[in-house]
Design a protein around this motif. Sequence first.
Motif, short mmCIF file in Angstrom:
data_model
loop_
_atom_site.label_atom_id
_atom_site.label_comp_id
_atom_site.label_asym_id
_atom_site.label_seq_id
_atom_site.Cartn_x
_atom_site.Cartn_y
_atom_site.Cartn_z
N ALA A 123 -25.37 7.41 -22.82
CA ALA A 123 -25.08 6.75 -21.84
C ALA A 123 -26.41 6.41 -20.68
CB ALA A 123 -23.90 6.10 -21.11
N SER A 124 -26.32 7.65 -20.95
CA SER A 124 -26.90 8.08 -19.29
C SER A 124 -28.90 7.90 -19.33
CB SER A 124 -26.51 9.26 -18.74
OG SER A 124 -25.04 9.63 -18.78
N THR A 125 -29.33 7.88 -18.10
CA THR A 125 -30.78 7.90 -18.41
C THR A 125 -31.06 8.41 -16.62
OG1 THR A 125 -31.07 5.39 -17.64
CG2 THR A 125 -30.76 6.09 -19.51
N GLY A 126 -32.52 9.16 -16.62
CA GLY A 126 -32.94 9.60 -15.48
C GLY A 126 -33.92 9.28 -15.18
N TYR A 127 -34.42 9.53 -13.76
CA TYR A 127 -36.30 9.83 -13.74
C TYR A 127 -36.04 10.42 -12.63
CZ TYR A 127 -35.84 5.50 -16.46
OH TYR A 127 -36.14 4.16 -17.03
N ALA A 128 -37.11 11.51 -11.79
CA ALA A 128 -37.39 12.09 -11.41
C ALA A 128 -39.33 12.31 -11.34
CB ALA A 128 -37.44 13.90 -12.00
N SER A 129 -39.18 12.69 -9.83
CA SER A 129 -40.97 12.77 -9.87
C SER A 129 -40.26 13.95 -7.71
CB SER A 129 -41.34 10.83 -9.22
OG SER A 129 -40.31 11.10 -7.75
N LEU A 130 -42.10 14.74 -8.37
CA LEU A 130 -41.93 14.94 -7.49
C LEU A 130 -43.13 15.00 -6.50
CD1 LEU A 130 -41.52 18.13 -5.75
CD2 LEU A 130 -43.79 19.00 -7.19
N ARG A 131 -43.15 15.19 -5.05
CA ARG A 131 -43.89 13.88 -4.53
C ARG A 131 -44.34 15.04 -3.36
NH1 ARG A 131 -40.49 10.37 -4.87
NH2 ARG A 131 -41.61 8.32 -6.32
N ALA B 37 -30.37 11.18 -4.66
CA ALA B 37 -31.33 12.15 -4.72
C ALA B 37 -32.66 12.52 -3.94
CB ALA B 37 -30.43 13.24 -5.22
N VAL B 38 -33.21 12.64 -3.00
CA VAL B 38 -34.32 12.84 -2.55
C VAL B 38 -34.05 14.96 -1.46
CG1 VAL B 38 -36.13 12.83 -0.91
CG2 VAL B 38 -35.03 10.84 -1.89
N LEU B 39 -35.05 15.52 -2.32
CA LEU B 39 -34.24 16.89 -2.24
C LEU B 39 -35.77 17.97 -1.91
CD1 LEU B 39 -32.21 17.57 -5.73
CD2 LEU B 39 -31.19 17.22 -3.05
N LEU C 125 -38.25 16.79 -4.45
CA LEU C 125 -37.70 15.65 -5.77
C LEU C 125 -37.20 14.89 -5.82
CD1 LEU C 125 -37.70 16.98 -8.48
CD2 LEU C 125 -35.56 18.22 -8.40
N THR C 126 -37.64 13.84 -6.14
CA THR C 126 -36.76 12.37 -6.29
C THR C 126 -36.02 12.47 -7.42
OG1 THR C 126 -37.97 11.81 -4.46
CG2 THR C 126 -36.47 9.96 -5.61
N VAL C 127 -34.35 12.40 -7.45
CA VAL C 127 -34.00 12.37 -9.12
C VAL C 127 -32.54 10.69 -8.67
CG1 VAL C 127 -32.32 13.06 -10.40
CG2 VAL C 127 -33.93 14.45 -9.09
N GLN C 128 -33.27 10.13 -9.82
CA GLN C 128 -32.23 9.19 -10.23
C GLN C 128 -31.55 9.09 -11.38
OE1 GLN C 128 -33.50 4.89 -8.81
NE2 GLN C 128 -32.09 4.10 -9.85
N VAL C 129 -30.08 9.40 -11.74
CA VAL C 129 -29.67 8.99 -12.36
C VAL C 129 -28.30 7.65 -12.68
CG1 VAL C 129 -28.46 10.13 -14.44
CG2 VAL C 129 -29.99 11.77 -13.00
N LYS C 130 -28.54 7.30 -13.70
CA LYS C 130 -28.37 6.00 -13.82
C LYS C 130 -26.91 5.85 -15.61
CE LYS C 130 -31.29 2.43 -11.72
NZ LYS C 130 -31.36 0.97 -12.29
N GLY C 131 -25.70 5.89 -15.37
CA GLY C 131 -25.17 6.00 -16.19
C GLY C 131 -24.73 7.20 -16.05
N LEU C 132 -23.77 6.80 -15.45
CA LEU C 132 -22.87 8.87 -14.98
C LEU C 132 -21.73 8.40 -15.44
CD1 LEU C 132 -24.47 9.96 -11.14
CD2 LEU C 132 -25.01 10.97 -13.38
N PRO C 133 -21.48 9.49 -15.94
CA PRO C 133 -19.38 9.96 -16.79
C PRO C 133 -19.16 10.13 -15.14
CG PRO C 133 -20.66 11.65 -17.14
CD PRO C 133 -22.11 11.39 -17.02
N THR C 134 -17.92 9.70 -15.29
CA THR C 134 -16.60 9.76 -14.66
C THR C 134 -15.61 11.01 -14.68
OG1 THR C 134 -15.62 7.74 -14.91
CG2 THR C 134 -14.46 8.88 -14.30
#
Length: 136
Positions: A41-49, A95-97, A57-66
């Motif tokens: 159920a989870s999808t994620g995307y990441a990029s480095l700038r 997150a933008v880390l 590092l920018t990370v976005q995750v959808k469909g995280l479990p409880t």
Amino acid sequence: MATCAALLAATAGSAVTWWVTRGTGGTAAARTRALDSLRPASTGYASLRGAGAHRSLTVQVKGLPTTSGYFEVWLMDRSHTKLVSMGALDPDGKAVLPVPENIDLREYSVVDVSVQPYNGKPDHSGKSIVRGPYAG
């Protein structure tokens, strides 16, 4: 009919451009890469700038479990044996880390997001949600 088709194509192109640039401050040059889902159920995307001391590092995750814990972002090598904790996702799964200048991104080329318990141990839990190379 041709005018209607041209108008429809222009509208669709504008919508795609808006969707791609909406999270990047309007710059179409920002790229993201889909991470491999290790949970259906989870999808994620990441990029480095950025470069040098100004990398993020920018990370976005959808469909995280409880969870009663939190979600940690890691950089790891391709063998998944060397890891560096980068920080936690916010409650919305984003997150933008900052990436310290002394981290060799040729070696640490994979992003991993894991479910971490609040147990005081800094080690990776072994429960990854998404993982893969980042864009950038």
